[in-house]
Design a protein around this motif. Sequence first.
Motif, mmCIF file in Angstrom:
data_model
loop_
_atom_site.group_PDB
_atom_site.id
_atom_site.type_symbol
_atom_site.label_atom_id
_atom_site.label_comp_id
_atom_site.label_asym_id
_atom_site.label_seq_id
_atom_site.Cartn_x
_atom_site.Cartn_y
_atom_site.Cartn_z
ATOM 1 N N GLY A 73 61.557 68.332 -7.527
ATOM 2 C CA GLY A 73 60.548 67.573 -8.255
ATOM 3 C C GLY A 73 59.221 67.475 -7.524
ATOM 4 N N LEU A 74 58.988 68.370 -6.571
ATOM 5 C CA LEU A 74 57.760 68.325 -5.780
ATOM 6 C C LEU A 74 56.626 69.146 -6.384
ATOM 7 C CD1 LEU A 74 59.357 68.506 -2.253
ATOM 8 C CD2 LEU A 74 58.268 66.531 -3.315
ATOM 9 N N LEU A 75 56.889 69.824 -7.488
ATOM 10 C CA LEU A 75 55.860 70.617 -8.134
ATOM 11 C C LEU A 75 55.528 70.061 -9.518
ATOM 12 C CD1 LEU A 75 57.054 74.206 -7.149
ATOM 13 C CD2 LEU A 75 55.260 72.819 -6.098
ATOM 14 N N GLN A 76 55.835 68.800 -9.731
ATOM 15 C CA GLN A 76 55.566 68.171 -11.002
ATOM 16 C C GLN A 76 54.534 67.072 -10.820
ATOM 17 O OE1 GLN A 76 59.391 66.830 -12.254
ATOM 18 N NE2 GLN A 76 60.244 68.869 -12.341
ATOM 19 N N SER A 77 53.832 66.762 -11.866
ATOM 20 C CA SER A 77 52.792 65.747 -11.783
ATOM 21 C C SER A 77 53.278 64.359 -12.180
ATOM 22 C CB SER A 77 51.608 66.160 -12.662
ATOM 23 O OG SER A 77 52.039 66.273 -13.994
ATOM 24 N N GLN A 78 54.568 64.170 -12.294
ATOM 25 C CA GLN A 78 55.107 62.869 -12.673
ATOM 26 C C GLN A 78 54.863 61.844 -11.561
ATOM 27 O OE1 GLN A 78 59.187 63.818 -13.116
ATOM 28 N NE2 GLN A 78 58.973 64.616 -15.176
ATOM 29 N N ILE A 79 54.747 60.595 -11.948
ATOM 30 C CA ILE A 79 54.604 59.517 -10.975
ATOM 31 C C ILE A 79 55.959 58.843 -10.834
ATOM 32 C CG2 ILE A 79 53.508 57.298 -10.516
ATOM 33 C CD1 ILE A 79 51.083 58.329 -12.011
ATOM 34 N N GLY A 80 56.260 58.449 -9.636
ATOM 35 C CA GLY A 80 57.529 57.760 -9.384
ATOM 36 C C GLY A 80 58.416 58.604 -8.513
#
Length: 120
Positions: free
Chosen positions: A109-116
């Motif tokens: 999940g280090l290449l996603q722009s999600q917050i949290g």
Amino acid sequence: MVTKEEYEEYFGQSAPSNFSRLEFISLNTIKSIITRPVPKESCPFYEDFKKAILEQINYYDLNSDLITSSSSGSYTLGSYSEGGSSEIETSKSISRLSPVAYEILLNCGLLQSQIGGCCL
């Protein structure tokens, strides 16, 4: 962040003689593309992040021209992007990131722009 011993255990072979340099460059390459902070040791996928670094070190060791060549054709820094001087040069552009490292980072999940997330 990773050691020669970890490299040798992971790949089952001796670490490259320029391991420290490759580790520094690999970590900076990965830091430049991830969209979230570097995981901390308490993070569940910290060990996977270290494996991504090991994969990138090996990729640079096998493809040293990726480090010394600046003729990849295009460059991106933040939102600024510059293309190659010709269509042929741009079409020959190759990724500097190991495909295996990319998959690991994506799965963490280090290449996603999600917050949290648990490790922020």
